[in-house]
Structure formats: C-alpha cells, structure tokens
Design an enzyme around this catalytic site. Structure first.
Site, PDB file in Angstrom:
ATOM      1  N   ARG A 318      77.558  75.625  40.187  1.00 35.71           N
ATOM      2  CA  ARG A 318      76.366  76.475  40.155  1.00 35.71           C
ATOM      3  C   ARG A 318      75.733  76.576  41.555  1.00 35.71           C
ATOM      4  O   ARG A 318      75.215  77.631  41.921  1.00 35.71           O
ATOM      5  CB  ARG A 318      75.362  75.980  39.117  1.00 35.71           C
ATOM      6  N   GLU A 721      64.890  77.774  33.179  1.00 35.27           N
ATOM      7  CA  GLU A 721      65.107  77.254  34.533  1.00 35.27           C
ATOM      8  C   GLU A 721      64.680  78.188  35.670  1.00 35.27           C
ATOM      9  O   GLU A 721      64.182  77.713  36.692  1.00 35.27           O
ATOM     10  CB  GLU A 721      66.596  76.914  34.724  1.00 35.27           C
TER      11      GLU A 721
END
Ligand code: MTE
Ligand code: HPA
Ligand code: MOS
Length: 770
Positions: A318, A721
């Site tokens: 990520r 997030e």
C-alpha cells in the site's frame, strides 16, 4: 438501487451510532464487562527482557507452587502448530527457541486472580543466551535482513528520465511509528466446551483469523472453534492480526486446564507486547523540468517490519501504491525494503502504509518547489493526475474518477487560501518568536484490500414472524459505525424503521470465512452482502404479498413499515406471518465480491482498487521558536464520501482520523533504548492528542452531491482511513513555519513526528549562520 436510499423512521442524516448512548453511559458491553463464569482463570504473560536471545530453558515450578496458580505453559505445551502467521508461515504465538524482541511472550501464567498471576510471573525462571540484536532500519538494511522478498513498483524508465531531466535532486526523510492506543487493550476470553470445542470472545477485527489461530494452536479443526465479538473499544488496525496471539494463548490455557481463561493486557503490556504502525526511512532521487514537472523518480522506502512479516507485505504494497498520491509519475521506481528488526512486529494501522507513501512524495514536491522558488501548491498543480490522459498509476491502474483538482480549487477558494497566506506573511514579518505556517494536503486513497481475494463478505438475515429483523454479517464494530450503516441498509431494503433491526455480534458460526474489517471497506462489503440477503427474503415476501392481494409482483410496494398492493396493505409483521404460513423461508445468507480487481504481488502491478476516495485539507499552525511548541490553529477539510450512508458517522470518522493523524505527526513518539526496550509505554511518556489539541477552528465539509461512480452500496464511499492522511497538512504547515523562521533560503530538516524538540532543533538549524 440509487433511489432506495429513503430510510423510513428517521432520515439517514439523523441516525446516530447505535451504541452512542451506551458508549457514553458505560452500558456498552466489552469483553472485560461480561459476567464472569465460575472458575475463570486470569492470565499474565511472561515476556522476554532481551531483544534477541536463545531460550535455553524455562522453569515454572516456583510460580506453580504459589497459591492460586493453576498453570504455567510454554511453547512446549502446544499440541497443534505454534504458528499464527496471517500471510506467510512461521510466526509463533509464543516464542519457542528464540525470543526476538523485548516483550516477546515466552510463557503464560494462569491463576485464580489477576494479582496472583501477576506476582507469579516474576518467579518463572527463564535461562536466556543473549544474541546480538538488530534494532535499526539501517542496520537491518545493511545486513539485507528482510521479513520477505523486497518488492518494487516500476513504470517507464526512471533512470533515463532522471538523466535527461533539466533538474535533479536527492534527499531523505523519515516518519515514526504509532501506538494504536485504543481505549480497550487487547483481550480474549476462552471458554472450553464439549469434546474439544472452544468458544472464544476476542476483541478482534478479524474473527476468522482468530478462529484459524486458535484451531492451529489447539490442533483442532476450524469447526471446533467459534469466535465472537460484539464490539471493540477501538482497534485502528491494531486488532487486525495481533488479537490472534491473545486469543490463541487464552484458548491454550482453557484447553489445558478445562477452565475458562481470560487474557487481558494492561496498557503498558499492550504497548510493549503488541505491534504498531511501521516507521519508515526514505531516500529519493528525482528529475524534473523547469516548471517542476516530475520526469523521473526513484524512491527507496525502508520500513521497520519488526520481528516477523505479519501484515507487512500488505502495508508495504500500500505504501508503494500511494507513493504517487495525486500525481502522475510516468517514470517511477518505488523500492520497498521490509527490514527485519528485533523490535515488536509492526502491523496494520489506519492508512495501512498509505500515509507513509504520501509523506515522501509531498516532501519531494516541497523540495522541488524550494529549488525552483515556487510554492508547493504550484508544483502540485503541474503534477496532478489528469482525467483523460496522464492518469495511469505507477502500478498500472487507470484512474477514472479523479476529482482532485476541483476539490482542491473548491476548498482553496472557499477559505480564501491566497489571502490567508498573505495574512500569515504579515504576521511572520511582525513577529520573531511566534511563526505561522499554512499548508494544504490533497489525498487520493485506494479502496479495496490490495489482495483481491480478501474483497468478499457474507451476511445472515432473519425476519421473525412478528416482523422484527435479526442482522448478522462478517464485519466487526470498533466504533466506526459499521453496524449502524449496515442496519440502515437492511432497514432501507425492507422499508422498516431502523429500530426494527437487531444488530448482533459478529460470530464465525453465523458467517464463516470472513475478511478482517479493514481497508475501510467494511460498509462497502458487508453493506452489499446484507443488502443481498435482505433482497432474497424480500423477493419471497413480494411473492406472498402478490398472491395475498391478488396483484402482480411489480405492484407490490414496501413503504413505511407497510406493504401495499392494489388498494390494500399489510403491516410488515403481518406479511412476515403470512410468509411463514406460506412456508417460505424468512432467512437468507447474502454474499458480495468486489468486481474487477487484479493484483500481481510479484510484479507489483494491476488494478487493486475498486475506486479512490478523495479529500483535501488546509491547516494553519503556529510554532514558538523559543520552545518548539506548536498549535494547529485552524483546519478546513473537504472530503468525498460519495453519497454518504450516514453523514453523522462520517463526520465523526473525519474528525477522529484527522486528529489521530495529527497525533502521529506531532506528539506521538516511540522511543526505544539501545537495548531495544520501549521507553514510551504509557500515557505519561507517549502523548496522544488531547481535546485541547483539536484545532479550535475545525471546519469539516462533506462533498455535496457526489454519488460514487461505481455501484457501491447506495453509491457511498469508504471513510474510515482516508481522512487520517489529511493531517499531513499539519506536518507540512509546521515545516512551512520552520522555514519561515529562517531567511527562507533553507529547507527545514524536520521528520515526523514534529515534536517540540524536533521543531526546536529544526528552527535552531535553520537560523544558524552558514
Ligand atoms: N473508528 C473508530 N471509532 N475506531 C476504530 O478502531 N478503525 C479505523 C476506521 N475507523 C477505527 C475507526 C480503521 S483502521 C479502519 S480500516 C476502518 O475504521 C474499518 O472500518 P470500516 O471498514 O467499517 O470503515
Ligand atoms: N488494508 C487493511 N488490511 C489489509 C489490506 C489493506 O489494504 N490488505 C491486506 N490486509
Ligand atoms: Mo484498518 S488499518 O485497515 O484496520
């Protein structure tokens, strides 16, 4: 589906978190609040005082002789496999031959009371042979000591492009880790049943993985283990993999003793024993043209992985997929290095590597701007992804939903950004002790687990004959409001009041084989699965209603707790009763898989994200150049939530994520000594933001009229997030303030977290003559 978002009873923007009142009145039940069963044992862990050591022997006899102590167990007592690795293999629940960090569990002590266990731990004799620890990222890198094979994302020919570019710069930056500091520490309660059955209450984002860990450690099949969680008192990624260790050790004691066993970590034990956000060091090399457009870029992302791989491969993937943030990088190489160190395993934390990837690219753009005497905002503008072209990410995904330019322009216009900058210039010209800074932060965050297989969810819905509805799905509640959102979806499907929907605990025997509630995808996945289940039941009810009213099925309408057909109507409860009489099932399992995802972990390429979430923030800060203290004075945020399922919940998520991100970047500092001992293991030394750190002027706007272009549940977007990364504007504004403390010719040397000490040092450096 789009017009279905008409929730009866209360408009969707008025519905509050189902447990809001219970949270603030103390009525919400957490595992430690559950009534204690007779003979429940309390467990305390014996942990390694050394960062790296061979375990030669463990002698629990003295501890066992103490009043109340029932068991002292070690890896040798495990009958199954001592392995709870979430991705790779070989990650023991409890250290066997070698301890790999200070705090590594090496034995468990179970006693009738917590205090008895706590005291007895000191009597367990462990004979260690001390080994050389590797504590620093740089040392692990030099030894090429990694937890798995280092991955690289590449697009185009960065070396050639950098060589040919008009300008070239190199630099480095680093960011710290972060403790999750959830209010409820890790806890599990294991209750042995018949045969080898084990019931485990675990504060986990990932009940299925806890089930697998328990089953592996006990050597029993998955069907012997049930894991349940009603809610967590916060998780933030810290309960994605770590609770499996806690659940497995509680189950080990329960299985060996035949008694219920609870393992609840004290705050400092939790901070020492369980994993945290990955800290990173970055080196970069960038070539760009006269205007500041990036031609070629190479970034080395050196991450602390800790003692085991854990979720690091997902996190680093990520980071590599967010090193572009909002910018088109046609020739790019992002190299990841998962450095194995003798410190606690680093793990998932809100943003999951994304924040770290973004910090470095923003620093690079700032550096380019400094070099060309342009503002960071100007350099961003030139490099933003396009909508029709310049829209392919370094990992090969084409971005089709880019709104970053509109979003940024909109917020900047709204708050008179240019005027604010001028006012700050004036302030700084008139003040030498206090210096202000301001910065924006655009965010593009990829939604979906970056491992395609994980993007699936299941649900189980029952309608009872009184018309009440029981809802269950694979997602877990950690405060983020997932249960409320999914209940809204089911209420909308049936067009009944939300109070009619009973929200129930997540359980592996109701919905099996689930993914962690993570990657912000909880409502996307479980919302869809529950919608599918509700629609199956509804279709049967429609058939029954059509027959009852003598109408065709498309004439049947569910509206405000009633079902209409022709000129007649029935209450939802009456139709439920009639559906039962017609011997049609009022129960269904639902399922969802996110379509069109691809990811090749070897080449690090594909289209791993279903869509992107966008947001922008602008933060204004002030620093005291004599003490290094700082304050965030004002923050404005514009966040894309698609068509929000629940704006109240989403506001809370934006506020919370932003403040948590601020903490990571300003006050939360993890300090280890040269023996690898964590010195900041409690709130006295580890400073999470308090209520007075929240910007006094804090304006949050959810982007209006912005349904997700992808057919997500009611066209909503994930929110958990993405807003954490909006806090990077605070860090950039602090760098701006430090730069303005000098004559403006030097770039600040300031890593994250920008603590008062770090700011003071950076100011001193920038003001030094020569
Ligand atoms: N909000 C609260 N109150 N508590 C939490 O622990 N975890 C965050 C976020 N918001 C968290 C939270 C993290 S790390 C994620 S991935 C998402 O919630 C997970 O939930 P969702 O997918 O339902 O958004
Ligand atoms: N986020 C959170 N957890 C994960 C992910 C992710 O992208 N991928 C694998 N586990
Ligand atoms: Mo969140 S870090 O994906 O649990």
């Amino acid at each position: 589906m789009d017009d279905a978002q008409n929730i009866v009873g209360a408009a969707h923007d008025k519905i509050q978190h189902d447990s809001a009142v219970k949270h603030v009145t103390g009525k919400a039940l957490y595992i430690d609040d559950m009534p204690s069963l007779p003979n429940t044992l309390q467990i305390v862990l014996v942990t390694s005082p050394l960062a790296h050591a061979n375990i030669k022997s463990i002698d629990g006899s003295l501890a066992l002789a103490e009043v109340g102590v029932v068991a002292v167990l070690t890896a040798k007592d495990i009958e199954g496999h001592n392995d709870i690795a979430p991705i790779f293999a070989g990650e023991p629940a409890i250290a066997d031959k070698v301890a790999e960090y200070v705090g590594h569990p090496v034995a468990v002590v179970a006693a009738e009371t917590y205090d008895q266990a706590f005291q007895a731990v000191k009597l367990v004799k462990v004979d260690y042979e001390e080994l050389e620890p590797v504590l620093l990222i740089k040392d692990a890198l030099a030894k090429e000591q990694f937890t798995y094979t280092p991955p690289t994302v590449t697009q185009g020919d960065p070396d050639k492009a950098m060589d040919a570019a008009a300008h070239r710069l190199q630099g480095e930056v680093a960011c710290g880790g972060q403790d999750h500091f959830y209010l409820e520490a890790n806890v599990a309660l294991a209750v042995p049943g018949e045969d080898k059955d084990m019931m485990v209450y675990s504060s986990t984002q990932h009940p299925t993985e806890a089930q697998h860990g328990v089953s592996r450690v006990l050597g029993v099949p998955s069907n012997a283990v049930t894991v349940e969680v009603r809610r967590m008192g916060g998780a933030f990624g810290g309960k994605e993999s770590q609770p499996t260790i806690i659940a497995a050790l509680a189950a080990l004691v329960a299985s060996k003793t035949g008694q219920p066993a609870k393992l609840r970590l004290r705050r400092d034990a939790d901070m020492i024993i369980t994993g945290k956000r990955h800290d990173f060091e970055f080196d970069y090399d960038v070539g760009f043209d006269e205007e500041g457009r990036i031609e070629g870029i190479d970034i080395a992302m050196m991450m602390r992985s800790g003692n085991v791989a854990d979720l690091s491969s997902g996190v680093l993937a990520r980071s590599l997929c967010h090193g572009d943030n909002c910018y088109y990088l046609k020739n790019a190489r992002f190299r990841g290095y998962p450095c194995k160190t003798n410190t606690v395993s680093n793990t998932a934390f809100r943003g999951f590597g994304g924040p770290q990837g973004m910090i470095v690219i923003e620093t690079i753009l700032e550096h380019i701007g400094h070099h060309l005497s342009k503002s960071l905002d100007e350099i961003r503008k030139i490099n933003f992804y396009g909508t029709e072209d310049r829209n392919v990410t370094p990992y090969g995904q084409t971005i089709t939903d880019n709104i970053i330019v509109e979003l940024t322009d909109c917020l900047m216009g709204e708050i008179n950004y240019e005027g604010r900058k001028k006012a700050i210039d004036k302030f700084n010209a008139e003040n030498s002790t206090l210096k202000k800074g301001i910065a924006a932060m655009p965010v593009k965050f990829g939604i979906s687990f970056n491992m395609p297989a994980l993007n699936q969810a299941g649900a189980l819905v029952h309608v009872y004959t009184d018309g009440s509805v029981h809802l269950n799905h694979g997602g877990t509640e950690m405060g983020q409001g997932l249960f409320t959102k999914v209940a809204q979806v089911v209420a909308t499907a049936f067009q009944v009041d939300i109070d009619n929907i009973k929200i129930s605990s997540t359980r592996t025997d109701k919905v099996p084989n689930t993914s962690a509630t993570a990657a912000s995808a909880g409502s996307d996945l479980n919302g869809m699965a529950a919608f599918d289940a509700a629609n199956q039941i509804k279709a049967r009810m429609v058939g029954v209603a059509a027959r009852h009213f003598g109408a065709s099925e498309d004439e049947i309408e569910f509206r405000q707790n009633r079902i209409y057909g022709g000129n007649e109507s029935l209450s939802f409860a009456e139709l439920a009763q009639k559906t039962w009489e017609a011997r049609e099932s009022l129960s269904a399992t639902g399922f969802y898989q996110t379509p069109d995802l691809s990811w090749d972990p070897i080449t690090c390429s594909g289209s791993p994200f279903y869509y992107f979430s966008y947001g922008v923030s602008i933060s204004e800060v002030v620093i005291d150049t004599l003490t290094g203290e700082s304050r965030t004075l004002r923050t404005d945020i514009l966040q894309d939530c698609g068509k929000s399922l629940n704006p109240r919940v989403d506001y809370g998520q934006i506020e919370g994520a932003y403040v948590q991100g601020m903490g990571w970047l300003t006050s939360e500092e993890l300090v280890w000594n040269d023996k690898g001992r964590l010195l900041t293991h409690g709130p006295s030394t580890y400073k999470i933001p308090g209520s007075r750190d929240v910007p006094p002027e804090f304006n949050i706007h959810i982007l209006d009229d912005a349904p997700n272009r992808m057919p997500t549940i009611f066209r909503s977007k994930a929110i958990g997030e993405p807003p954490l990364m909006l806090a990077i504007s605070v860090w950039l504004a602090l760098r701006d303030a430090v730069k303005r403390s000098g004559d403006g010719t030097k770039l600040p040397k300031l890593n994250a977290p920008a603590t008062p000490e770090a700011i003071l040092k950076a100011v001193t450096e920038i003001r030094a003559v020569n």
